[in-house]
Write a protein that holds these residues in place. Structure first.
Motif, PDB file in Angstrom:
ATOM      1  N   VAL A  59       0.870  -1.173   0.000  1.00 28.19           N
ATOM      2  CA  VAL A  59       0.000   0.000   0.000  1.00 28.19           C
ATOM      3  C   VAL A  59       0.910   1.227   0.000  1.00 28.19           C
ATOM      4  O   VAL A  59       1.813   1.318   0.829  1.00 28.19           O
ATOM      5  CB  VAL A  59      -0.908   0.010   1.252  1.00 28.19           C
ATOM      6  CG1 VAL A  59      -1.736   1.269   1.325  1.00 28.19           C
ATOM      7  CG2 VAL A  59      -1.800  -1.229   1.259  1.00 28.19           C
ATOM      8  N   PRO A  60       0.692   2.161  -0.933  1.00 29.09           N
ATOM      9  CA  PRO A  60       1.561   3.341  -0.957  1.00 29.09           C
ATOM     10  C   PRO A  60       1.370   4.192   0.294  1.00 29.09           C
ATOM     11  O   PRO A  60       0.268   4.310   0.814  1.00 29.09           O
ATOM     12  CB  PRO A  60       1.118   4.093  -2.209  1.00 29.09           C
ATOM     13  CG  PRO A  60      -0.266   3.603  -2.489  1.00 29.09           C
ATOM     14  CD  PRO A  60      -0.349   2.203  -1.953  1.00 29.09           C
ATOM     15  N   ALA A  61       2.455   4.750   0.766  1.00 26.36           N
ATOM     16  CA  ALA A  61       2.392   5.637   1.934  1.00 26.36           C
ATOM     17  C   ALA A  61       1.793   6.967   1.508  1.00 26.36           C
ATOM     18  O   ALA A  61       2.088   7.474   0.430  1.00 26.36           O
ATOM     19  CB  ALA A  61       3.786   5.843   2.515  1.00 26.36           C
ATOM     20  N   ALA A  62       0.956   7.525   2.341  1.00 21.35           N
ATOM     21  CA  ALA A  62       0.375   8.842   2.083  1.00 21.35           C
ATOM     22  C   ALA A  62       1.264   9.899   2.713  1.00 21.35           C
ATOM     23  O   ALA A  62       1.910   9.654   3.730  1.00 21.35           O
ATOM     24  CB  ALA A  62      -1.028   8.916   2.680  1.00 21.35           C
ATOM     25  N   GLU A  63       1.299  11.058   2.086  1.00 21.84           N
ATOM     26  CA  GLU A  63       2.006  12.164   2.716  1.00 21.84           C
ATOM     27  C   GLU A  63       1.173  12.598   3.912  1.00 21.84           C
ATOM     28  O   GLU A  63      -0.039  12.704   3.818  1.00 21.84           O
ATOM     29  CB  GLU A  63       2.169  13.322   1.735  1.00 21.84           C
ATOM     30  CG  GLU A  63       3.178  13.003   0.652  1.00 21.84           C
ATOM     31  CD  GLU A  63       3.500  14.228  -0.186  1.00 21.84           C
ATOM     32  OE1 GLU A  63       3.481  15.348   0.358  1.00 21.84           O
ATOM     33  OE2 GLU A  63       3.752  14.042  -1.373  1.00 21.84           O
ATOM     34  N   VAL A  64       1.822  12.826   5.027  1.00 20.44           N
ATOM     35  CA  VAL A  64       1.097  13.160   6.252  1.00 20.44           C
ATOM     36  C   VAL A  64       1.574  14.515   6.778  1.00 20.44           C
ATOM     37  O   VAL A  64       2.376  14.578   7.698  1.00 20.44           O
ATOM     38  CB  VAL A  64       1.290  12.062   7.333  1.00 20.44           C
ATOM     39  CG1 VAL A  64       0.404  12.341   8.532  1.00 20.44           C
ATOM     40  CG2 VAL A  64       0.971  10.697   6.756  1.00 20.44           C
ATOM     41  N   PRO A  65       1.095  15.598   6.167  1.00 18.03           N
ATOM     42  CA  PRO A  65       1.477  16.905   6.707  1.00 18.03           C
ATOM     43  C   PRO A  65       0.859  17.099   8.084  1.00 18.03           C
ATOM     44  O   PRO A  65      -0.117  16.436   8.438  1.00 18.03           O
ATOM     45  CB  PRO A  65       0.911  17.893   5.695  1.00 18.03           C
ATOM     46  CG  PRO A  65      -0.148  17.147   4.967  1.00 18.03           C
ATOM     47  CD  PRO A  65       0.215  15.688   5.029  1.00 18.03           C
ATOM     48  N   SER A  66       1.412  17.998   8.858  1.00 19.81           N
ATOM     49  CA  SER A  66       0.929  18.183  10.229  1.00 19.81           C
ATOM     50  C   SER A  66      -0.478  18.767  10.288  1.00 19.81           C
ATOM     51  O   SER A  66      -1.170  18.607  11.274  1.00 19.81           O
ATOM     52  CB  SER A  66       1.897  19.069  11.014  1.00 19.81           C
ATOM     53  OG  SER A  66       1.966  20.346  10.415  1.00 19.81           O
ATOM     54  N   ARG A  67      -0.892  19.462   9.241  1.00 22.79           N
ATOM     55  CA  ARG A  67      -2.241  20.029   9.228  1.00 22.79           C
ATOM     56  C   ARG A  67      -2.984  19.541   8.000  1.00 22.79           C
ATOM     57  O   ARG A  67      -2.758  20.007   6.900  1.00 22.79           O
ATOM     58  CB  ARG A  67      -2.177  21.555   9.222  1.00 22.79           C
ATOM     59  CG  ARG A  67      -1.635  22.110  10.534  1.00 22.79           C
ATOM     60  CD  ARG A  67      -1.628  23.598  10.522  1.00 22.79           C
ATOM     61  NE  ARG A  67      -3.013  24.068  10.485  1.00 22.79           N
ATOM     62  CZ  ARG A  67      -3.345  25.338  10.518  1.00 22.79           C
ATOM     63  NH1 ARG A  67      -2.439  26.264  10.570  1.00 22.79           N
ATOM     64  NH2 ARG A  67      -4.606  25.703  10.484  1.00 22.79           N
ATOM     65  N   VAL A  68      -3.850  18.560   8.194  1.00 24.99           N
ATOM     66  CA  VAL A  68      -4.648  17.995   7.120  1.00 24.99           C
ATOM     67  C   VAL A  68      -5.975  17.557   7.723  1.00 24.99           C
ATOM     68  O   VAL A  68      -6.041  17.216   8.910  1.00 24.99           O
ATOM     69  CB  VAL A  68      -3.895  16.814   6.448  1.00 24.99           C
ATOM     70  CG1 VAL A  68      -3.699  15.669   7.416  1.00 24.99           C
ATOM     71  CG2 VAL A  68      -4.598  16.346   5.202  1.00 24.99           C
TER      72      VAL A  68
END
Length: 125
Positions: A59-68
């Motif tokens: 499963v591809p990793a999602a970008e996890v910005p601090s504010r989403v």
């Protein structure tokens, strides 16, 4: 309406690594179901249950910005954050730069991530 919390589902890349991580936090394995395309592993800590999803195909990793929008973190509480910090450090769960944050007047918090980047917060009660 008669609703009660049941579980939180988290997709993981390596089931054994994630189970070891959450066991170090005090979760206990309660059930595991192996399907054609994924394995579901249930772990419990008190009334909180996690359902770890591990798919056969990567499963591809999602970008996890601090504010989403959406899920931010999994928060746990302790009466002794210093003891929890020491136990997690000795279990190899915390990164080298982990530190207890002091937020006046009386908040003491610890933030770190699970192996796939899910933010974990521990708050002193």
């Amino acid at each position: 309406m008669d609703l009660t919390p049941h579980h939180i589902g988290i997709v993981v890349s390596d089931l054994e690594r994630s189970k070891a991580f959450y066991r170090a936090l005090g979760f206990e394995q309660v059930e595991e179901r192996v399907g054609e395309d994924k394995t579901l592993s249930f772990l419990r800590l008190g009334a909180l249950q996690l359902e770890l999803f591990c798919y056969r195909e990567p499963v591809p990793a999602a970008e996890v910005p601090s504010r989403v929008l959406g899920f931010k973190h999994l928060a746990l509480e302790t009466h002794d954050i210093d003891a929890a910090f020491a136990q997690l450090r000795s279990a190899g769960v915390l990164p080298e730069n982990a530190a207890i944050l002091e937020i006046p007047p009386d908040w003491r918090l610890l933030f770190f991530n699970d192996p796939d980047g899910v933010e974990i917060e521990i708050k002193q009660a």
